[in-house]
Design a protein around this motif. Structure first.
Motif, PDB file in Angstrom:
ATOM      1  N   UNK A 159       0.838  -1.269   0.095  1.00 25.46           N
ATOM      2  CA  UNK A 159      -0.087  -0.048   0.066  1.00 25.46           C
ATOM      3  C   UNK A 159       0.608   1.336   0.019  1.00 25.46           C
ATOM      4  N   UNK A 160       1.915   1.311   0.856  1.00 26.59           N
ATOM      5  CA  UNK A 160       2.508   2.461   0.976  1.00 26.59           C
ATOM      6  C   UNK A 160       3.442   2.576  -0.233  1.00 26.59           C
ATOM      7  N   UNK A 161       4.066   1.529  -0.854  1.00 21.77           N
ATOM      8  CA  UNK A 161       4.726   1.352  -2.129  1.00 21.77           C
ATOM      9  C   UNK A 161       3.836   2.164  -2.964  1.00 21.77           C
ATOM     10  N   UNK A 162       2.689   1.741  -3.217  1.00 26.73           N
ATOM     11  CA  UNK A 162       1.796   2.092  -4.336  1.00 26.73           C
ATOM     12  C   UNK A 162       1.539   3.642  -4.235  1.00 26.73           C
ATOM     13  N   UNK A 163       1.332   3.947  -2.869  1.00 33.90           N
ATOM     14  CA  UNK A 163       1.369   5.631  -2.865  1.00 33.90           C
ATOM     15  C   UNK A 163       2.445   6.268  -3.364  1.00 33.90           C
ATOM     16  N   UNK A 164       3.677   5.678  -3.003  1.00 31.28           N
ATOM     17  CA  UNK A 164       5.041   6.379  -3.540  1.00 31.28           C
ATOM     18  C   UNK A 164       4.869   6.644  -5.176  1.00 31.28           C
ATOM     19  N   UNK A 186      11.320  -1.571  -9.753  1.00 31.68           N
ATOM     20  CA  UNK A 186      12.378  -2.738  -9.773  1.00 31.68           C
ATOM     21  C   UNK A 186      12.115  -3.234  -8.508  1.00 31.68           C
ATOM     22  N   UNK A 187      12.047  -2.534  -7.523  1.00 31.38           N
ATOM     23  CA  UNK A 187      12.176  -3.105  -6.278  1.00 31.38           C
ATOM     24  C   UNK A 187      10.939  -3.276  -5.230  1.00 31.38           C
ATOM     25  N   UNK A 188       9.625  -2.728  -5.616  1.00 33.27           N
ATOM     26  CA  UNK A 188       8.373  -2.985  -4.750  1.00 33.27           C
ATOM     27  C   UNK A 188       8.018  -4.203  -4.781  1.00 33.27           C
ATOM     28  N   UNK A 189       8.085  -5.069  -5.539  1.00 36.98           N
ATOM     29  CA  UNK A 189       7.728  -6.392  -5.734  1.00 36.98           C
ATOM     30  C   UNK A 189       8.489  -7.230  -4.631  1.00 36.98           C
ATOM     31  N   UNK A 190      10.034  -7.031  -4.885  1.00 41.32           N
ATOM     32  CA  UNK A 190      10.742  -7.692  -3.899  1.00 41.32           C
ATOM     33  C   UNK A 190      10.620  -7.203  -2.558  1.00 41.32           C
ATOM     34  N   UNK A 227       9.637 -10.272   0.168  1.00 39.37           N
ATOM     35  CA  UNK A 227      10.576 -10.473   1.437  1.00 39.37           C
ATOM     36  C   UNK A 227      10.970  -9.177   1.964  1.00 39.37           C
ATOM     37  N   UNK A 228      10.460  -8.970   3.233  1.00 44.96           N
ATOM     38  CA  UNK A 228      10.756  -7.635   3.796  1.00 44.96           C
ATOM     39  C   UNK A 228      12.053  -7.519   4.349  1.00 44.96           C
ATOM     40  N   UNK A 229      12.520  -8.637   4.450  1.00 45.25           N
ATOM     41  CA  UNK A 229      14.051  -8.507   5.102  1.00 45.25           C
ATOM     42  C   UNK A 229      15.109  -8.474   3.974  1.00 45.25           C
ATOM     43  N   UNK A 230      14.770  -8.455   2.729  1.00 46.40           N
ATOM     44  CA  UNK A 230      15.702  -8.115   1.668  1.00 46.40           C
ATOM     45  C   UNK A 230      16.081  -6.540   1.689  1.00 46.40           C
ATOM     46  N   UNK A 231      17.103  -6.275   2.183  1.00 45.23           N
ATOM     47  CA  UNK A 231      17.665  -5.178   2.527  1.00 45.23           C
ATOM     48  C   UNK A 231      17.973  -4.078   1.500  1.00 45.23           C
ATOM     49  N   UNK A 232      18.507  -4.748   0.488  1.00 46.84           N
ATOM     50  CA  UNK A 232      18.480  -3.965  -0.891  1.00 46.84           C
ATOM     51  C   UNK A 232      17.315  -3.428  -1.413  1.00 46.84           C
ATOM     52  N   UNK A 233      16.149  -4.209  -1.260  1.00 53.79           N
ATOM     53  CA  UNK A 233      14.724  -3.767  -1.723  1.00 53.79           C
ATOM     54  C   UNK A 233      14.327  -2.687  -0.936  1.00 53.79           C
ATOM     55  N   UNK A 254       0.788   0.068 -14.549  1.00 55.60           N
ATOM     56  CA  UNK A 254       0.452   0.396 -13.347  1.00 55.60           C
ATOM     57  C   UNK A 254      -0.583  -0.745 -12.857  1.00 55.60           C
ATOM     58  N   UNK A 255      -1.452  -1.181 -13.605  1.00 55.79           N
ATOM     59  CA  UNK A 255      -2.162  -2.246 -13.326  1.00 55.79           C
ATOM     60  C   UNK A 255      -1.350  -3.559 -12.968  1.00 55.79           C
ATOM     61  N   UNK A 256      -0.539  -4.046 -13.591  1.00 56.80           N
ATOM     62  CA  UNK A 256       0.365  -5.233 -13.262  1.00 56.80           C
ATOM     63  C   UNK A 256       0.969  -5.019 -11.945  1.00 56.80           C
ATOM     64  N   UNK A 257       1.576  -3.944 -11.741  1.00 60.74           N
ATOM     65  CA  UNK A 257       2.421  -3.888 -10.674  1.00 60.74           C
ATOM     66  C   UNK A 257       1.490  -4.063  -9.327  1.00 60.74           C
ATOM     67  N   UNK A 258       0.183  -3.303  -9.485  1.00 56.90           N
ATOM     68  CA  UNK A 258      -0.717  -3.172  -8.515  1.00 56.90           C
ATOM     69  C   UNK A 258      -1.456  -4.640  -8.269  1.00 56.90           C
ATOM     70  N   UNK A 259      -1.408  -5.349  -9.374  1.00 55.35           N
ATOM     71  CA  UNK A 259      -2.147  -6.932  -9.073  1.00 55.35           C
ATOM     72  C   UNK A 259      -0.926  -7.633  -8.226  1.00 55.35           C
ATOM     73  N   UNK A 260       0.259  -7.474  -8.893  1.00 50.85           N
ATOM     74  CA  UNK A 260       1.305  -8.259  -8.631  1.00 50.85           C
ATOM     75  C   UNK A 260       1.742  -8.295  -7.013  1.00 50.85           C
ATOM     76  N   UNK A 261       1.278  -7.068  -6.278  1.00 55.91           N
ATOM     77  CA  UNK A 261       1.479  -6.797  -5.118  1.00 55.91           C
ATOM     78  C   UNK A 261       0.335  -6.982  -4.069  1.00 55.91           C
ATOM     79  N   UNK A 262      -0.875  -7.268  -4.580  1.00 51.88           N
ATOM     80  CA  UNK A 262      -1.943  -7.883  -3.948  1.00 51.88           C
ATOM     81  C   UNK A 262      -3.103  -6.656  -3.607  1.00 51.88           C
TER      82      UNK A 262
END
Length: 389
Positions: free
Chosen positions: A194-199, A229-233, A237-243, A331-339
């Motif tokens: 949600x916050x990533x899509x806000x950004x 590049x990084x929102x899906x990651x 995995x919330x512990x993906x520090x690079x993402x 936009x639709x695809x990334x939104x769907x991918x992150x639920x």
């Protein structure tokens, strides 16, 4: 066409990267903060070893006193602002630190506003209505999305009318912001999405805003690339520090962009959804963005074609309009991918409310920089399309 003259604002000091939360106490002491009100929510305050505890440790090491208000709700209400003000005054505080995402930051700004500019914050809605400075304010950010830790916007909800309103003023900009990805690792996937899509919405709306400038263009463009590049990651995995680190950077870039370029109808309409149905702001933006931006394309198809490319779409050989449409697909695809839900019906929206929501959306401070100008009937139709999507 870009504005010939523009200003650019952001906090005077911004800390980025792993471990910067440890600098909070040092900065508080440099700003001569003697009794701080920490503004946060109950979850963060009770999280063992979490960001609030780390801020406390830093303040204790610096010998700075504090008290905690942890009653902030999502879509912070006027009642939250009044509760926080009472604790501030009862404990003779002289400064504020917000710890959290957009809700604690906005609530902290609201508390500062009523402390120095009058008890009724609803009367101060609008742009540059504040005559007096807020108490010294620092912001420790825990999500990658709202960027409220670096912006002049305080978004609050009138729980009696169910209307969101915004107090926009340079006086709201925190003196110091902290973005430490290590305190973002435990954010749940849904909140990360949600916050990533806000950004992402901040970046897109800034990039096509009538108030954009070359600096905001560069920030929004880089933000779009990083989020793509990084929102899906980060959701996976919330512990993906690079993402997490790159999403934090993207969020700050997006905040710098819209703090100066302003936004558009997506946010103007999302505020109505969030206020009316107490829905998560980032989700409201994500669900509305494809519908609104599809409608906006004719205002500047070249910009939307560029957005498509920034989102990783191959636009070689396409016409400008075909390439612009690819931006909406992405936009639709990334939104769907992150639920994210696909329509506003899933958020509890009711068609009988659309007329009132459209009227208020057109009054929202974000509406005036949208690249295409709409009527109430057109905004109702956009709500309807997002309902049926």
């Amino acid at each position: 066409m870009l504005k010939e003259n523009y200003d650019f604002m952001m906090p005077s000091v911004n800390f980025f990267g792993p471990g910067v939360v440890k600098k909070v106490g040092q900065r508080a002491k440099m700003l001569d903060m003697k009794k701080i009100l920490i503004v946060t929510d109950q979850f963060l305050n009770e999280l063992e070893g979490g960001p609030v505890k780390q801020v406390e440790d830093s303040l204790q090491q610096a010998g700075v006193d504090y008290v905690i208000y942890d009653g902030v709700e999502p879509n912070p209400k006027i009642a939250n602002v009044e509760e926080g003000k009472k604790i501030y005054l009862d404990n003779a505080c002289d400064s504020i630190i917000s710890v959290g995402g957009g809700s604690p930051h906005d609530c902290a700004k609201g508390i500062g506003i009523v402390l120095t500019n009058g008890d009724d914050v609803t009367k101060l809605a609008g742009i540059e209505t504040l005559k007096n400075p807020l108490p010294p304010l620092m912001a420790v950010n825990t999500t990658a999305g709202t960027a409220s830790e670096i912006t002049r916007h305080a978004v609050l909800t009138n729980e009696k009318t169910k209307l969101k309103f915004v107090v926009v003023s340079w006086r709201n900009v925190p003196l110091v912001s902290f973005n430490d990805p290590m305190i973002m690792l435990e954010i749940p996937p849904a909140l990360t999405a949600a916050t990533g899509m806000d950004a992402l919405t901040h970046c897109v709306e800034s990039y096509v805003s009538t108030n954009r400038n070359p600096i905001t263009d560069a920030q929004a463009a880089q933000g779009i690339k990083l989020i793509s590049k990084y929102l899906r990651r980060a959701v996976a995995n919330g512990h993906d520090i690079e993402a997490r680190t790159n999403m934090a950077y993207a969020s700050v870039l997006a905040g710098m962009a819209f703090n100066n370029a302003d936004l558009g109808y997506v946010h103007a309409m999302a505020h109505q959804l969030g206020g009316e149905y107490d829905a998560a702001h980032g989700v409201c933006c994500a669900v509305l963005m494809p519908t609104v931006e599809k409608w906006n394309i004719i205002s500047n198809p070249k910009r939307f074609a560029e957005i498509a490319e920034l989102l990783g779409e191959n636009i070689e050989g396409l016409t400008e309009m075909e390439a612009a449409d690819r931006a909406i697909d992405a936009m639709i695809r990334i939104s769907e991918d992150v639920g994210i839900p696909t329509n506003i019906k899933d958020l509890g929206a009711k068609p009988e409310d659309f007329e009132k929501m459209a009227e208020n959306a057109l009054k929202d401070g974000n509406a005036f920089s949208n690249p295409r100008k709409g009527t109430k009937e057109e905004i109702i139709e956009l709500f309807q399309q997002a309902y049926e999507a």
